[in-house]
Design an enzyme around this catalytic site. Structure first.
Site, PDB file in Angstrom:
ATOM      1  N   HIS A 153       0.832  -1.221   0.000  1.00  0.00           N
ATOM      2  CA  HIS A 153       0.000   0.000   0.000  1.00  0.00           C
ATOM      3  C   HIS A 153       0.861   1.263   0.000  1.00  0.00           C
ATOM      4  O   HIS A 153       0.455   2.302   0.505  1.00  0.00           O
ATOM      5  CB  HIS A 153      -0.956   0.029   1.200  1.00  0.00           C
ATOM      6  CG  HIS A 153      -1.671  -1.266   1.432  1.00  0.00           C
ATOM      7  ND1 HIS A 153      -2.840  -1.603   0.806  1.00  0.00           N
ATOM      8  CD2 HIS A 153      -1.326  -2.343   2.192  1.00  0.00           C
ATOM      9  CE1 HIS A 153      -3.217  -2.811   1.176  1.00  0.00           C
ATOM     10  NE2 HIS A 153      -2.312  -3.299   2.015  1.00  0.00           N
ATOM     11  N   SER A 274      14.629  21.509 -16.732  1.00  0.00           N
ATOM     12  CA  SER A 274      13.449  22.323 -17.005  1.00  0.00           C
ATOM     13  C   SER A 274      13.885  23.603 -17.712  1.00  0.00           C
ATOM     14  O   SER A 274      14.964  24.131 -17.446  1.00  0.00           O
ATOM     15  CB  SER A 274      12.758  22.658 -15.677  1.00  0.00           C
ATOM     16  OG  SER A 274      11.984  23.821 -15.807  1.00  0.00           O
ATOM     17  N   LYS A 280      15.897  21.937 -11.588  1.00  0.00           N
ATOM     18  CA  LYS A 280      15.229  20.672 -11.876  1.00  0.00           C
ATOM     19  C   LYS A 280      16.103  19.641 -12.595  1.00  0.00           C
ATOM     20  O   LYS A 280      16.893  19.966 -13.458  1.00  0.00           O
ATOM     21  CB  LYS A 280      13.974  20.910 -12.724  1.00  0.00           C
ATOM     22  CG  LYS A 280      12.839  21.578 -11.998  1.00  0.00           C
ATOM     23  CD  LYS A 280      12.307  20.802 -10.815  1.00  0.00           C
ATOM     24  CE  LYS A 280      11.505  19.581 -11.207  1.00  0.00           C
ATOM     25  NZ  LYS A 280      10.169  19.843 -11.675  1.00  0.00           N
ATOM     26  N   GLU A 287       9.420   8.343 -17.079  1.00  0.00           N
ATOM     27  CA  GLU A 287       8.072   8.859 -17.338  1.00  0.00           C
ATOM     28  C   GLU A 287       7.623   8.530 -18.769  1.00  0.00           C
ATOM     29  O   GLU A 287       6.468   8.163 -19.006  1.00  0.00           O
ATOM     30  CB  GLU A 287       8.036  10.373 -17.102  1.00  0.00           C
ATOM     31  CG  GLU A 287       8.098  10.714 -15.620  1.00  0.00           C
ATOM     32  CD  GLU A 287       8.318  12.200 -15.360  1.00  0.00           C
ATOM     33  OE1 GLU A 287       8.264  12.998 -16.315  1.00  0.00           O
ATOM     34  OE2 GLU A 287       8.542  12.552 -14.190  1.00  0.00           O
TER      35      GLU A 287
END
Ligand code: ARG
Length: 455
Positions: A153, A274, A280, A287
């Site tokens: 979980h 970024s 970043k 992804e």
């Protein structure tokens, strides 16, 4: 575009319909296979005395020439790869070239080409999968004696060897590789000689053709042979489940790489920045892999839908199999290739992992088992340990910091040795079942994995 079937028509195809109908823009990647299939068929035609040995020699030499000059063919002039081969053959040797299509149809030819293509791609894909499996095994080996929280979980559950985490993904991709082998076996059936749907009026030795083209056997039923695309669906399912596994791994990497977890660091060579936020460093590779997964599901759905409701035998719907198959093959190869390298360069941040491992509650099962090993029924020890957890939560204490007097208030069974269990390596080593999260188990898993990879 020139048509090989123009005889019964009074006029040419409408320009837009012609473009819509043509497949040469994508099936040209089958050229090599179409030429090889042509050579095998030519051999069978000669054996059946449909063509003379001299004609056989001429056709075969011309097909070989085309094989060497693949790039010279202008596919925009042809409807599909099969028309292109025939057209170019006739250009090279004239009338004799027109004999090659005796006793065959594009229906049995296209599916033969596609199977040959897929067999080659599967062989390459197997190597790529094996490289990933080898990398995961190496990473597991390096991390056998390192620890991390295991989750259920997405909450701290129990401590595991980090090698165990890598080997979990090894198992997924090992299953994928085995599935791929099976897909390869099912693709290894030779349809040529099935004709349009009913077979041929010539004594074409289909066993010879199968052998020439390195297939295990000729197909058993001509009607099925030209209509069957199960092997395409098989591969699409392989790609879909493999992408699913990559996506699950990606998701964990993204979580472990997040600012909150910071368990891992992704190599600069596999991260992006970024355009506005200078600080970043993003896990784009993971992804993207996660994001592309849906395309494989879409391809699988498209393939199944293409077959659903198709009457026997060949229908033009089947031309679409290549659009989805070629794309899926290219993409799954790309994803696994980049992921293998990506994984190789992942680094762990031990300080951050240690902060998480300091969560004493991950030893709760070990505490309950401590009591049960000293005779308390597990349901009792579970309840009692739960009460200790509650006490710790209410008093903001760690389980490893509770004084022995406190433990004794909960149960007289507790002795000072209770404090020995609060170490990650102790907890992981305590797992003694086959396939468990202990370093010993991981070593066993690695041994089995290496034997599997050697096969
Ligand atoms: N381009 C076609 C395909 O990919 C070849 C078979 C054409 N057969 C036919 N009967 N129109 O399926």
């Amino acid at each position: 575009m020139k048509k090989i079937w123009e005889g019964r028509f009074e006029k040419g195809l409408d320009e837009t319909a012609d473009k819509f109908n043509a497949s040469s823009s994508f099936d040209k990647i089958l050229l090599k296979y179409d030429l090889l299939a042509g050579m095998a068929h030519t051999k069978a035609l000669a054996k059946a005395k449909v063509i003379t040995p001299n004609e056989e020699g001429k056709i075969t030499a011309a097909l070989k020439k085309l094989l060497k000059n693949e790039k010279a063919i202008d596919f925009t002039k042809y409807e599909d790869v099969h028309s292109a081969v025939e057209g170019e053959l006739v250009k090279l040797i004239g009338e004799t070239g027109k004999k090659i299509h005796t006793g065959r149809s594009r229906n049995d030819l296209v599916v033969t080409d596609t199977r040959m293509y897929l067999k080659d791609e599967i062989a390459e894909m197997k190597k790529i999968m094996k490289a990933l499996l080898a990398t995961l095994t190496n990473l597991a080996e390096k991390n056998t004696d390192k620890y991390m929280p295991g989750y259920t979980h997405l909450q701290h559950a129990q401590i595991i060897s980090r090698g165990h985490w890598f080997m979990a993904y090894f198992q997924m991709f090992r299953r994928d590789l085995e599935l791929l082998s099976f897909v390869g076996e099912r693709a290894n059936v030779m349809p040529l000689g099935s004709g349009a749907l009913a077979g041929a009026n010539y004594a074409i030795d289909r066993h010879l053709v199968a052998k020439e083209l390195q297939f295990a056997e000729p197909s058993q039923n001509s009607l099925d042979a030209v209509a069957d695309r199960d092997f395409v669906i098989d591969f699409l399912y392989f790609a879909a489940i493999t992408a699913t596994h990559v996506s699950r791994l990606s998701e964990e990497i993204i979580i472990f790489n997040s600012s909150e977890y910071s368990f891992i660091e992704i190599d600069d060579a596999f991260s992006t920045g970024s355009s506005i936020m200078p600080q970043k460093k993003n896990p784009d590779i993971a992804e993207l892999a996660r994001g592309k997964t849906g395309e494989f599901y879409g391809a699988l759905m498209a393939g199944l839908t293409m077959l659903k409701g198709l009457p026997l035998a060949y229908n033009k719907d089947l031309q679409e199999d290549k659009v989805i198959l070629f794309e899926a093959v290219k993409k799954i190869k790309e994803i696994i290739t980049v992921f293998e390298k990506f994984m190789r360069h992942i680094k762990f941040r031990q300080e951050k992992i240690n902060e998480s491992l300091a969560d004493d509650f991950m030893y709760a099962v070990d505490v309950a088992d401590y009591l049960s090993k000293k005779g308390m029924p597990f349901r009792e020890s579970h309840k009692l340990t739960g009460q200790i957890v509650l006490y710790c939560l209410q008093n903001r204490e760690g389980m490893s910091k509770l004084p022995i007097e406190k433990y004794k208030q909960f149960s007289e069974i507790f002795e000072k040795d209770i404090y020995n269990i609060f170490k990650p390596e102790k907890s992981a080593h305590a797992k003694c079942t086959f396939g468990s999260a202990s370093p010993e188990s991981v070593k066993g898993q690695i041994k089995t994995a290496r034997a599997f990879l050697k096969k």
